[in-house]
Design a protein around this motif. Structure first.
Motif, PDB file in Angstrom:
ATOM      1  N   GLY A  73       0.805  -1.219   0.000  1.00 29.74           N
ATOM      2  CA  GLY A  73       0.000   0.000   0.000  1.00 29.74           C
ATOM      3  C   GLY A  73       0.831   1.258   0.000  1.00 29.74           C
ATOM      4  N   ALA A  74       2.066   1.173   0.516  1.00 32.20           N
ATOM      5  CA  ALA A  74       2.962   2.332   0.486  1.00 32.20           C
ATOM      6  C   ALA A  74       3.370   2.657  -0.945  1.00 32.20           C
ATOM      7  N   ALA A  97       6.488   0.411   6.677  1.00 30.30           N
ATOM      8  CA  ALA A  97       7.184  -0.757   6.117  1.00 30.30           C
ATOM      9  C   ALA A  97       7.009  -0.835   4.607  1.00 30.30           C
ATOM     10  N   PRO A  98       7.397   0.229   3.881  1.00 30.31           N
ATOM     11  CA  PRO A  98       7.153   0.264   2.435  1.00 30.31           C
ATOM     12  C   PRO A  98       7.867  -0.871   1.699  1.00 30.31           C
ATOM     13  N   ALA A  99       7.128  -1.552   0.842  1.00 28.77           N
ATOM     14  CA  ALA A  99       7.643  -2.746   0.160  1.00 28.77           C
ATOM     15  C   ALA A  99       8.439  -2.370  -1.081  1.00 28.77           C
ATOM     16  N   SER A 152       6.383  10.771   5.969  1.00 28.78           N
ATOM     17  CA  SER A 152       7.011  10.139   7.122  1.00 28.78           C
ATOM     18  C   SER A 152       7.067   8.644   6.852  1.00 28.78           C
ATOM     19  N   VAL A 153       8.232   8.048   7.039  1.00 25.76           N
ATOM     20  CA  VAL A 153       8.424   6.610   6.844  1.00 25.76           C
ATOM     21  C   VAL A 153       8.630   5.957   8.201  1.00 25.76           C
ATOM     22  N   VAL A 154       7.942   4.838   8.420  1.00 24.90           N
ATOM     23  CA  VAL A 154       8.113   4.052   9.644  1.00 24.90           C
ATOM     24  C   VAL A 154       8.633   2.686   9.229  1.00 24.90           C
ATOM     25  N   MET A 155       9.835   2.339   9.704  1.00 22.63           N
ATOM     26  CA  MET A 155      10.484   1.108   9.240  1.00 22.63           C
ATOM     27  C   MET A 155      11.163   0.401  10.394  1.00 22.63           C
TER      28      MET A 155
END
Length: 214
Positions: A73-74, A97-99, A152-155
């Motif tokens: 979805g990212a 958690a962008p794929a 904003s990225v959360v990983m």
């Protein structure tokens, strides 16, 4: 109510646990979480273009204050941001958690034959997906350029599906491009896995920082 558009990941559904997490945390702030079903045109015949079209229609309908994209979805969120560009209809992004390099990783797992069996968490069972979806995803490079909106990225450091090094390298390239929107942030979650469900506070914080400047 104001809207948060939530875009779920592969083999998930609008009723996933992250959508529920967001709905509970932002209800008292007057936000409705809108989560379209992205298993289109069907799970067996998934199409990234069709998924982006579904997300775009929902975005146009609800004009969300922010878009949250989880895993696959990212990538949809990034594609949507590049399509919309800047202006009054643009929405900032939270990428969970962008794929990144999705197609490249899955292509190595493809068996002989026309389908790949994938466990669908929303359905609670294994279902087939046509191999053309995974082969086509190898050509998707929506992360090549930074989004034209704040992000904003959360990983998680222990993500079992997406190497954090790959996501950090993409973030660094966005910074070095000079086109990353000021105020964008990268949240590195020590010990976080791909779901990040145990780190709802970090996801909430990332979302609130985007809402604060939207």
């Amino acid at each position: 109510m104001k809207a948060i558009l939530y875009l779920h990941g592969l083999a998930s559904s609008p009723k996933g646990r992250k959508a529920d997490l967001l709905a509970k945390r932002f209800l008292n702030d007057g936000y409705e979480v809108v989560a379209p079903d992205l298993n289109v045109p069907s799970f067996a015949k998934l199409s990234f273009d069709a998924i982006v079209e579904r997300a775009a229609r929902e975005h146009a309908a609800v004009r969300p204050a922010v878009i949250v994209g989880s895993s696959l979805g990212a990538l949809v969120a990034l594609a949507l941001a590049h399509r919309i560009g800047i202006g009054p209809t643009a929405s900032p992004l939270v990428l969970v958690a962008p794929a990144l390099a999705f197609g490249e990783r899955w292509r190595t797992k493809l068996p002989d034959g026309d389908t790949l069996d994938v466990f669908h968490f929303g359905e609670g069972r294994t279902l087939p997906v046509h191999r053309q979806f995974f082969e086509g995803m190898a050509a998707v490079a929506v992360e090549r350029e930074p989004p034209p909106v704040g992000v904003s990225v959360v990983m998680g450091t222990d993500d079992e599906s997406v190497p954090i090094e790959q996501v950090e390298a993409t973030w660094k390239s966005w910074e070095e491009s000079g086109r990353l929107i000021p105020g964008s942030r990268f949240h590195r979650v020590e010990g976080g896995d791909h779901s990040l469900l145990a780190h709802g506070d970090v996801i909430e914080r990332a979302l609130r920082e985007r809402l604060a400047v939207s």
